[in-house]
Design a protein around this motif. Structure first.
Motif, PDB file in Angstrom:
ATOM      1  N   LYS A 134      40.164   4.858  10.419  1.00  0.00           N
ATOM      2  CA  LYS A 134      40.049   3.751   9.476  1.00  0.00           C
ATOM      3  C   LYS A 134      41.183   2.756   9.702  1.00  0.00           C
ATOM      4  O   LYS A 134      40.991   1.538   9.696  1.00  0.00           O
ATOM      5  CB  LYS A 134      40.072   4.282   8.046  1.00  0.00           C
ATOM      6  N   LEU A 159      40.010  14.613   7.199  1.00  0.00           N
ATOM      7  CA  LEU A 159      40.449  13.418   6.480  1.00  0.00           C
ATOM      8  C   LEU A 159      41.516  12.677   7.271  1.00  0.00           C
ATOM      9  O   LEU A 159      41.486  11.445   7.380  1.00  0.00           O
ATOM     10  CB  LEU A 159      40.976  13.814   5.092  1.00  0.00           C
ATOM     11  N   LEU A 171      39.098  20.301   5.853  1.00  0.00           N
ATOM     12  CA  LEU A 171      38.895  18.969   5.274  1.00  0.00           C
ATOM     13  C   LEU A 171      40.131  18.084   5.439  1.00  0.00           C
ATOM     14  O   LEU A 171      40.006  16.882   5.664  1.00  0.00           O
ATOM     15  CB  LEU A 171      38.521  19.082   3.792  1.00  0.00           C
ATOM     16  N   LYS A 218      41.780  19.478  -5.000  1.00  0.00           N
ATOM     17  CA  LYS A 218      42.242  18.837  -3.769  1.00  0.00           C
ATOM     18  C   LYS A 218      41.070  18.645  -2.805  1.00  0.00           C
ATOM     19  O   LYS A 218      40.944  17.583  -2.177  1.00  0.00           O
ATOM     20  CB  LYS A 218      43.316  19.731  -3.134  1.00  0.00           C
ATOM     21  N   VAL A 219      40.240  19.686  -2.706  1.00  0.00           N
ATOM     22  CA  VAL A 219      39.071  19.600  -1.812  1.00  0.00           C
ATOM     23  C   VAL A 219      38.137  18.492  -2.267  1.00  0.00           C
ATOM     24  O   VAL A 219      37.648  17.691  -1.458  1.00  0.00           O
ATOM     25  CB  VAL A 219      38.337  20.957  -1.767  1.00  0.00           C
ATOM     26  N   VAL A 230      40.636  23.441  -5.398  1.00  0.00           N
ATOM     27  CA  VAL A 230      39.283  22.877  -5.489  1.00  0.00           C
ATOM     28  C   VAL A 230      39.356  21.387  -5.795  1.00  0.00           C
ATOM     29  O   VAL A 230      38.615  20.583  -5.225  1.00  0.00           O
ATOM     30  CB  VAL A 230      38.476  23.624  -6.578  1.00  0.00           C
ATOM     31  N   ASP A 281      27.417   4.498  -1.105  1.00  0.00           N
ATOM     32  CA  ASP A 281      28.583   3.757  -0.643  1.00  0.00           C
ATOM     33  C   ASP A 281      29.408   3.254  -1.823  1.00  0.00           C
ATOM     34  O   ASP A 281      30.631   3.276  -1.804  1.00  0.00           O
ATOM     35  CB  ASP A 281      28.140   2.564   0.210  1.00  0.00           C
ATOM     36  N   ALA A 321      39.617  15.251  -1.461  1.00  0.00           N
ATOM     37  CA  ALA A 321      39.516  15.013  -0.015  1.00  0.00           C
ATOM     38  C   ALA A 321      38.093  14.610   0.358  1.00  0.00           C
ATOM     39  O   ALA A 321      37.880  13.692   1.161  1.00  0.00           O
ATOM     40  CB  ALA A 321      39.921  16.271   0.746  1.00  0.00           C
ATOM     41  N   LYS A 322      37.107  15.290  -0.257  1.00  0.00           N
ATOM     42  CA  LYS A 322      35.700  14.963   0.020  1.00  0.00           C
ATOM     43  C   LYS A 322      35.408  13.523  -0.376  1.00  0.00           C
ATOM     44  O   LYS A 322      34.715  12.800   0.340  1.00  0.00           O
ATOM     45  CB  LYS A 322      34.785  15.903  -0.771  1.00  0.00           C
ATOM     46  N   LYS A 323      35.925  13.147  -1.545  1.00  0.00           N
ATOM     47  CA  LYS A 323      35.689  11.786  -2.033  1.00  0.00           C
ATOM     48  C   LYS A 323      36.310  10.771  -1.062  1.00  0.00           C
ATOM     49  O   LYS A 323      35.675   9.761  -0.715  1.00  0.00           O
ATOM     50  CB  LYS A 323      36.323  11.652  -3.426  1.00  0.00           C
ATOM     51  N   GLN A 324      37.530  11.092  -0.639  1.00  0.00           N
ATOM     52  CA  GLN A 324      38.204  10.197   0.312  1.00  0.00           C
ATOM     53  C   GLN A 324      37.429  10.109   1.622  1.00  0.00           C
ATOM     54  O   GLN A 324      37.261   9.023   2.186  1.00  0.00           O
ATOM     55  CB  GLN A 324      39.618  10.709   0.587  1.00  0.00           C
ATOM     56  N   ILE A 325      36.964  11.284   2.072  1.00  0.00           N
ATOM     57  CA  ILE A 325      36.214  11.316   3.337  1.00  0.00           C
ATOM     58  C   ILE A 325      34.951  10.470   3.211  1.00  0.00           C
ATOM     59  O   ILE A 325      34.621   9.686   4.108  1.00  0.00           O
ATOM     60  CB  ILE A 325      35.869  12.777   3.719  1.00  0.00           C
ATOM     61  N   ASP A 326      34.248  10.623   2.072  1.00  0.00           N
ATOM     62  CA  ASP A 326      33.032   9.825   1.864  1.00  0.00           C
ATOM     63  C   ASP A 326      33.360   8.334   1.928  1.00  0.00           C
ATOM     64  O   ASP A 326      32.615   7.548   2.532  1.00  0.00           O
ATOM     65  CB  ASP A 326      32.401  10.169   0.506  1.00  0.00           C
ATOM     66  N   GLY A 327      34.468   7.974   1.285  1.00  0.00           N
ATOM     67  CA  GLY A 327      34.882   6.566   1.277  1.00  0.00           C
ATOM     68  C   GLY A 327      35.172   6.066   2.671  1.00  0.00           C
ATOM     69  O   GLY A 327      34.698   4.987   3.075  1.00  0.00           O
ATOM     70  N   VAL A 328      35.918   6.864   3.433  1.00  0.00           N
ATOM     71  CA  VAL A 328      36.301   6.444   4.783  1.00  0.00           C
ATOM     72  C   VAL A 328      35.074   6.378   5.685  1.00  0.00           C
ATOM     73  O   VAL A 328      34.905   5.428   6.461  1.00  0.00           O
ATOM     74  CB  VAL A 328      37.357   7.412   5.368  1.00  0.00           C
ATOM     75  N   VAL A 329      34.201   7.382   5.560  1.00  0.00           N
ATOM     76  CA  VAL A 329      32.985   7.400   6.385  1.00  0.00           C
ATOM     77  C   VAL A 329      32.125   6.183   6.072  1.00  0.00           C
ATOM     78  O   VAL A 329      31.589   5.529   6.981  1.00  0.00           O
ATOM     79  CB  VAL A 329      32.194   8.714   6.155  1.00  0.00           C
ATOM     80  N   ALA A 330      32.013   5.856   4.774  1.00  0.00           N
ATOM     81  CA  ALA A 330      31.219   4.685   4.383  1.00  0.00           C
ATOM     82  C   ALA A 330      31.844   3.413   4.963  1.00  0.00           C
ATOM     83  O   ALA A 330      31.124   2.522   5.446  1.00  0.00           O
ATOM     84  CB  ALA A 330      31.136   4.593   2.870  1.00  0.00           C
ATOM     85  N   SER A 360      31.327   6.022  -3.389  1.00  0.00           N
ATOM     86  CA  SER A 360      32.408   6.543  -2.562  1.00  0.00           C
ATOM     87  C   SER A 360      33.616   5.623  -2.543  1.00  0.00           C
ATOM     88  O   SER A 360      34.647   5.965  -1.988  1.00  0.00           O
ATOM     89  CB  SER A 360      31.901   6.749  -1.136  1.00  0.00           C
ATOM     90  N   GLY A 361      33.454   4.462  -3.129  1.00  0.00           N
ATOM     91  CA  GLY A 361      34.587   3.534  -3.171  1.00  0.00           C
ATOM     92  C   GLY A 361      34.863   2.902  -1.820  1.00  0.00           C
ATOM     93  O   GLY A 361      35.995   2.584  -1.475  1.00  0.00           O
ATOM     94  N   ALA A 362      33.793   2.769  -1.031  1.00  0.00           N
ATOM     95  CA  ALA A 362      33.959   2.189   0.298  1.00  0.00           C
ATOM     96  C   ALA A 362      34.482   0.757   0.181  1.00  0.00           C
ATOM     97  O   ALA A 362      34.164   0.053  -0.776  1.00  0.00           O
ATOM     98  CB  ALA A 362      32.612   2.183   1.016  1.00  0.00           C
ATOM     99  N   LEU A 399      39.869  10.870  10.090  1.00  0.00           N
ATOM    100  CA  LEU A 399      39.108   9.706   9.630  1.00  0.00           C
ATOM    101  C   LEU A 399      40.032   8.580   9.164  1.00  0.00           C
ATOM    102  O   LEU A 399      39.755   7.405   9.390  1.00  0.00           O
ATOM    103  CB  LEU A 399      38.161  10.107   8.495  1.00  0.00           C
ATOM    104  N   ILE A 453      34.952  26.923  -1.452  1.00  0.00           N
ATOM    105  CA  ILE A 453      35.439  25.533  -1.405  1.00  0.00           C
ATOM    106  C   ILE A 453      36.891  25.506  -0.943  1.00  0.00           C
ATOM    107  O   ILE A 453      37.265  24.734  -0.059  1.00  0.00           O
ATOM    108  CB  ILE A 453      35.297  24.874  -2.796  1.00  0.00           C
TER     109      ILE A 453
END
Lengths: 211, 398
Positions: free
Chosen positions: A75, A68, A64, B283-284, B281, A128, B287-296, A131-133, A71, A57
């Protein structure tokens, strides 16, 4: 069998009992030691697996971070095309003003521009939501305009080119007076809800703006 | 045949035996060279072993028993003191051994002693001749075997005074001196409280069991070893077994301990590294959570934006309308993506042909009025994807 019995009969009962007790004690100690070893081995395997996962990880941090950053940039660019404001009322007002401005610039006249603020667009699925979209707010704007075909095309062109996005839901045109057109158009504008306002913004508001 | 070389030291000579009494030679005389005689005996009877057990004739052994209280502080010291008083030999001139048995309320100590001079001399001669003396025992011990089990039994050894030895399994309980005249089997059985009475030379019809029966098994030889400590051979086998046992235990503990400690060390190292990696970890994950949010967010944004290409459509439509055709009304429905055109024309067939060039069109209805054909046509519009969103999603600057 007789030999075994003869062998053991050489020893006193007390001696046999002591030997038996010592053997049982040794077996118990062995079992405890074995359990302890096994527990430690299990712990070691668990830690090793966890460590391996952590290594994998943490090795992705750079990748990542880059993803980020890219992205977030996208955004930020996308967010520019949404209306923003402190309150829903202010946003709705801004949308009306924007359309009013485009209408005027295209050389058309507006008979009425009426906003209908609609329920906030909720995140579609649980992924969604988790993820806090961001949740979009929508405002349906019904406008009754008067102008020529060319001014309407100018209006549409400037609408499409504009920084803020409006979606054309439907429209109709019919002749009006001598060479004019009367146009009914429904546009849908989008805005970003500030997080603290999302819950309070579920009701439907119908507002009219006299022009 | 069980058993090896044995010598019974008698007051007037020796009995040499091997194979548990199957071969016996009695040597009598004052100045016998036992070493040479035994060598000769071995050669004659093809006995290859050099180790032997010595036995002292029962007449040469003094035996007594004493009871000591259970609370005796130092048992060995008390026995030594008792021996000093009871043994009829001058101090430092006798060989002794004893057994201790716990009884109800006391320790029963059986003491065995013999004059040292003769026995030591014999042992020295044998050692000089190259023999190894394993032990020196009273003769009665020659008959104590594992076959006795735990039963009580008695052994009668004839002599000037007959000696009756009472055993409980392999342990001597008592030795009684008796007159030969008074000795009968029933008397001995009554005295010793056992029916199992053996006799070294059983009189015919006496009812005794022959002691020869006891020679079938190897002697236990666990009690009353009178051999002086200086002649005792170290028990190398026992030492080797103990050393190996110790070595094995040590190796086991060492190996087990090493593995245990090594596992602990590895766990500590893993924990330490995990602690170091935990912030990364986190941080990762963040970052993953943020990425999911932005992608959504971007996904939702991409789903919003499509507008009809009205301008191009209108441009094409006006260009394609044939002469004599006029538009009266336009209606666009985004849900159906259909532009409905109302108007009138003098040539509907030419109109429909021309409209096909603009896009997919369906003539819905016509009506003839005022010498014109009024029509209603549905046309499908092309979509344009919202430019700004598609540009944002592709990562290009707007």
């Amino acid at each position: 069998m007789d030999n075994i019995v003869r062998f053991f009969s050489r020893f006193e009962r007390k001696t046999l009992l002591i030997v038996g007790a010592v053997l049982l004690l040794l077996l118990n100690i062995g079992r405890l030691v074995d359990n302890s070893f096994e527990a430690r081995q299990v712990e070691l395997e668990s830690k090793s697996t966890r460590l391996e996962q952590y290594r994998k990880i943490s090795a992705r941090v750079g990748e990542l971070d880059k993803k980020l950053a890219r992205l977030l940039k996208q955004k930020k660019q996308a967010e520019k095309h949404f209306f923003t404001g402190a309150t829903d009322d202010k946003i709705t007002s801004a949308m009306q003003l924007r359309i009013q401005s485009l209408v005027g610039r295209a050389g058309m006249q507006s008979e009425s521009i009426r906003p209908i603020r609609q329920k906030a667009k909720e995140a579609k699925d649980s992924k969604d939501k988790d993820s806090g979209a961001a949740v979009f707010g929508e405002v349906l704007i019904k406008a009754r305009l008067v102008g020529s075909i060319s001014s309407f095309m100018d209006f549409m062109a400037s609408l499409y080119k504009g920084n803020e996005f409006f979606r054309v839901e439907n429209f109709s045109m019919k002749p009006y007076r001598k060479s004019g057109l009367k146009i009914f158009i429904e546009l849908r504008g989008y805005y970003l809800l500030p997080a603290e306002n999302q819950d309070s913004d579920q009701k439907v508001v119908d507002k009219g703006v006299a022009t | 045949m069980k058993g090896g070389l044995e010598i019974i030291i008698r007051a007037d000579g020796f009995d040499l035996t091997c194979h548990r009494g199957s071969v016996v030679e009695e040597l009598r005389g004052d100045s016998l060279d036992i070493g040479a005689l035994l060598t000769d005996f071995c050669e004659r009877h093809s006995v290859g072993v050099r180790m032997l057990n010595l036995f002292l004739a029962e007449e040469m052994v003094y035996m007594t028993s004493v009871d000591l209280p259970l609370k005796t502080a130092n048992l060995s010291e008390a026995i030594s003191f008792q021996m000093g008083m009871l043994v009829p030999f001058s101090e430092d001139d006798y060989l002794s051994s004893y057994t201790v048995t716990r009884r109800e309320g006391s320790f029963r100590v059986v003491i065995s002693a013999s004059a040292a001079e003769r026995a030591v001399l014999v042992v020295e001669e044998l050692v000089e001749a190259g023999f190894i003396v394993k032990g020196l025992y009273p003769e009665s011990q020659r008959y104590v075997t594992a076959g006795a089990k735990k039963a009580r039994w008695a052994l009668v050894m004839p002599g000037n005074k007959a000696k009756v030895l009472v055993f409980d399994g392999g342990s001597l309980v008592e030795r009684v001196l008796c007159n030969n005249e008074d000795l009968s089997r029933s008397g001995v059985a009554s005295l010793c409280e056992t029916e199992s009475v053996f006799h070294l030379s059983p009189p015919i019809g006496g009812g005794y069991n022959p002691a020869r029966q006891l020679m079938a098994d190897r002697p236990l030889l666990k009690d009353f070893n009178l051999l002086p400590a200086s002649f005792r051979r170290p028990d190398y086998l026992k030492m080797a077994i103990l050393a190996l046992l110790g070595l094995n235990i040590f190796a086991l503990l060492l190996f087990g301990g090493y593995r245990y400690i090594e596992a602990g060390r590895m766990i500590e190292a893993a924990e330490s590294e995990i602690a170091e990696l935990t912030p990364l970890v986190r941080k990762v994950n963040e970052a993953k959570k943020q990425i999911d949010g932005v992608v959504a967010f971007l996904d939702q944004a991409a789903r919003i934006g499509k507008n009809p290409d009205v301008i191009t459509f209108m441009d094409k439509l006006t260009g394609a309308l044939p002469g004599g055709s006029y538009l009266d009304q336009l209606k666009f429905d985004a849900k159906k993506n259909i532009m409905t055109i109302y108007g009138y024309t003098d040539d509907v067939s030419e109109l429909t042909t021309k409209l096909q060039e603009v896009g997919e069109s369906r003539l819905k209805s016509t009506s003839r009025r005022r010498n014109m054909t009024y029509f209603q046509v549905e046309m499908v519009l092309l979509w344009i994807i919202l430019f700004v969103f598609s540009a944002a999603l592709s990562g290009k600057p707007c």
